[in-house]
Design a protein around this motif. Structure first.
Motif, PDB file in Angstrom:
ATOM      1  N   GLY A 126       0.030   8.629  -2.379  1.00 40.26           N
ATOM      2  CA  GLY A 126      -0.907   7.873  -3.213  1.00 40.26           C
ATOM      3  C   GLY A 126      -0.392   6.489  -3.590  1.00 40.26           C
ATOM      4  O   GLY A 126      -0.902   5.852  -4.522  1.00 40.26           O
ATOM      5  N   ILE A 127       0.606   6.012  -2.843  1.00 45.62           N
ATOM      6  CA  ILE A 127       1.209   4.708  -3.162  1.00 45.62           C
ATOM      7  C   ILE A 127       0.568   3.609  -2.314  1.00 45.62           C
ATOM      8  O   ILE A 127       0.239   3.822  -1.142  1.00 45.62           O
ATOM      9  CB  ILE A 127       2.735   4.788  -2.901  1.00 45.62           C
ATOM     10  N   ILE A 128       0.396   2.431  -2.919  1.00 41.36           N
ATOM     11  CA  ILE A 128      -0.048   1.262  -2.154  1.00 41.36           C
ATOM     12  C   ILE A 128       1.204   0.679  -1.502  1.00 41.36           C
ATOM     13  O   ILE A 128       2.122   0.227  -2.180  1.00 41.36           O
ATOM     14  CB  ILE A 128      -0.705   0.212  -3.070  1.00 41.36           C
ATOM     15  N   CYS A 129       1.241   0.761  -0.178  1.00 41.99           N
ATOM     16  CA  CYS A 129       2.475   0.366   0.532  1.00 41.99           C
ATOM     17  C   CYS A 129       2.206  -0.803   1.453  1.00 41.99           C
ATOM     18  O   CYS A 129       1.418  -0.701   2.397  1.00 41.99           O
ATOM     19  CB  CYS A 129       3.011   1.560   1.322  1.00 41.99           C
ATOM     20  N   GLY A 161       6.003   6.183 -12.278  1.00 39.42           N
ATOM     21  CA  GLY A 161       4.739   5.469 -12.497  1.00 39.42           C
ATOM     22  C   GLY A 161       4.628   4.131 -11.786  1.00 39.42           C
ATOM     23  O   GLY A 161       3.874   3.258 -12.211  1.00 39.42           O
ATOM     24  N   VAL A 178       6.440   7.749  -7.787  1.00 39.68           N
ATOM     25  CA  VAL A 178       5.317   8.430  -8.455  1.00 39.68           C
ATOM     26  C   VAL A 178       5.760   8.944  -9.824  1.00 39.68           C
ATOM     27  O   VAL A 178       5.066   8.781 -10.832  1.00 39.68           O
ATOM     28  CB  VAL A 178       4.783   9.584  -7.569  1.00 39.68           C
ATOM     29  N   TYR A 192       4.490   6.781   2.499  1.00 41.90           N
ATOM     30  CA  TYR A 192       4.249   6.324   1.109  1.00 41.90           C
ATOM     31  C   TYR A 192       2.781   6.522   0.732  1.00 41.90           C
ATOM     32  O   TYR A 192       2.461   6.980  -0.371  1.00 41.90           O
ATOM     33  CB  TYR A 192       4.681   4.862   0.943  1.00 41.90           C
ATOM     34  N   GLN A 193       1.896   6.191   1.660  1.00 46.58           N
ATOM     35  CA  GLN A 193       0.457   6.345   1.365  1.00 46.58           C
ATOM     36  C   GLN A 193       0.100   7.805   1.098  1.00 46.58           C
ATOM     37  O   GLN A 193      -0.769   8.108   0.278  1.00 46.58           O
ATOM     38  CB  GLN A 193      -0.363   5.774   2.526  1.00 46.58           C
ATOM     39  N   THR A 250       7.270  -3.686  -8.705  1.00 45.97           N
ATOM     40  CA  THR A 250       7.045  -3.266  -7.319  1.00 45.97           C
ATOM     41  C   THR A 250       8.400  -2.841  -6.770  1.00 45.97           C
ATOM     42  O   THR A 250       9.383  -3.584  -6.902  1.00 45.97           O
ATOM     43  CB  THR A 250       6.498  -4.435  -6.461  1.00 45.97           C
ATOM     44  N   ARG A 258       3.185   2.122  -8.663  1.00 44.09           N
ATOM     45  CA  ARG A 258       2.110   2.343  -7.673  1.00 44.09           C
ATOM     46  C   ARG A 258       2.300   1.520  -6.411  1.00 44.09           C
ATOM     47  O   ARG A 258       1.665   1.756  -5.396  1.00 44.09           O
ATOM     48  CB  ARG A 258       0.749   1.968  -8.288  1.00 44.09           C
ATOM     49  N   ASN A 259       3.161   0.500  -6.478  1.00 40.30           N
ATOM     50  CA  ASN A 259       3.324  -0.404  -5.335  1.00 40.30           C
ATOM     51  C   ASN A 259       4.735  -0.315  -4.767  1.00 40.30           C
ATOM     52  O   ASN A 259       5.715  -0.495  -5.497  1.00 40.30           O
ATOM     53  CB  ASN A 259       3.076  -1.858  -5.763  1.00 40.30           C
TER      54      ASN A 259
END
Ligand code: SF4
Ligand code: SF4
Length: 315
Positions: free
Chosen positions: A308-311, A259, A256, A304-305, A232, A261-262
């Protein structure tokens, strides 16, 4: 040769019931020493690779007993003894950090403390195992933080290896600025790396933290390609330092690309500022920087969202 259980780290705090340092309820072990000098650091007592004497102005009653207790001449009377703000003056350059800490144990008000204690893996495991029921119920575990825990790489590896043996989840908070040869062996027993990315521009990164960012970004990519550790990214968001839309987009694009995602964003807070005076130092960021408005935190989260990121917003 020293066994794993005898390996030592310089610990300055062990905090149970942490909920900000990884999944579930965790016990966080803070190790001392850091290769960075971030202007906003809220744990200045963590930066040096040796113990420090910390003075608390809220506990000190200005009895000046410590002046005579220190045989090294590191504590002296202020110019105006007795005045409300006339605390003893500690010369941290002269202080020998003597083993018996005469001043610490001689202060009846506990206004002096020694920050940093060498602890073995066994000693720390005893504390962690007592907390293990909380880990099991909550999906938590142990987190190593600092300072930069990977400066104590052999201790970290040995501790996490033992945690693995005990089925305890392991996480490490890292600034990433250590040689890969030190980082990789620890990752073998690390489930999650909470990896700081402070600025995508290397020159600006150096101005803010004292070091460039190439090694940090390279290590982050290597964790993802050469180990099984989950990552993360953590971004401390400091007004006027790294909070521009441009830097947030650049960080998101990097995440991104490699790779991840968080991303957790950690809005600036001023909780550590009082510790600087206790260590005889000035707060390098300056006291006119204010905390980020909630609306701006939301805007940054949305940046960030949008990639496509979980923020998540951390504390
Ligand atoms: S630090 Fe402790 S011993 Fe020294 S003046 Fe303050 S209260 Fe007295
Ligand atoms: S640790 Fe030792 S040298 Fe340092 S202030 Fe205390 S008594 Fe003096």
């Amino acid at each position: 040769m020293m066994s794993d259980s005898e390996k030592k780290g310089l610990v300055f705090n062990v905090q149970g019931y942490s909920i900000q340092d990884g999944p579930g309820i965790r016990t966080t072990v803070f190790l001392k020493g850091c290769p960075l000098t971030c202007l906003w650091c809220s744990n200045p007592e963590s930066q040096l690779f040796h113990s420090d004497i910390l003075h608390s102005t809220t506990k000190c009653v200005r009895c000046y007993r410590c002046v005579n207790l220190c045989k090294k001449g590191a504590i002296s009377l202020p110019k105006n003894p007795g005045a409300e703000d006339a605390f003893p003056i500690i010369n941290h350059k002269i202080c020998a950090k003597c083993d018996d800490h005469t001043c610490v144990y001689g202060c009846y008000e506990s206004a002096l403390s020694d920050v940093g204690k060498l602890m073995t893996v066994d000693e720390v495991m005893d504390i962690l195992l007592a907390d293990a029921p909380f880990f099991q119920q909550s999906g938590g575990g142990v987190t190593l933080s600092g300072g930069e825990p990977l400066l104590h790489d052999e201790f970290c590896r040995a501790l996490f290896k033992e945690c693995r043996n005990q089925y305890i989840h392991t996480a490490i908070e890292t600034c990433g600025y250590v040689p890969w040869e030190k980082m990789k062996p620890v990752m073998e027993f690390t489930d999650l790396a909470l990896f700081d990315v402070k600025h995508m521009n290397s020159e600006t990164h150096k101005k803010l933290t004292g070091v460039p960012n190439e090694l940090i970004l390279s290590n982050l990519q290597k964790i993802l390609t050469e180990t099984k550790t989950a990552v993360t990214i953590r971004v401390p968001v400091i007004p006027g330092a790294n909070d521009s839309d441009e830097n947030m987009h650049a960080t998101a694009e990097f995440a991104v690309k490699v790779g991840v995602r968080n991303v957790d964003i950690m809005p600036y807070h001023r909780l550590g500022t009082g510790k600087y005076a206790g260590l005889g130092r000035e707060y390098p960021l300056g006291l006119d920087v204010t905390e980020l408005p909630k609306e701006r935190v939301k805007e940054i989260q949305e940046i960030y969202q949008s990639h496509g990121i979980i923020c998540n917003v951390g504390g």
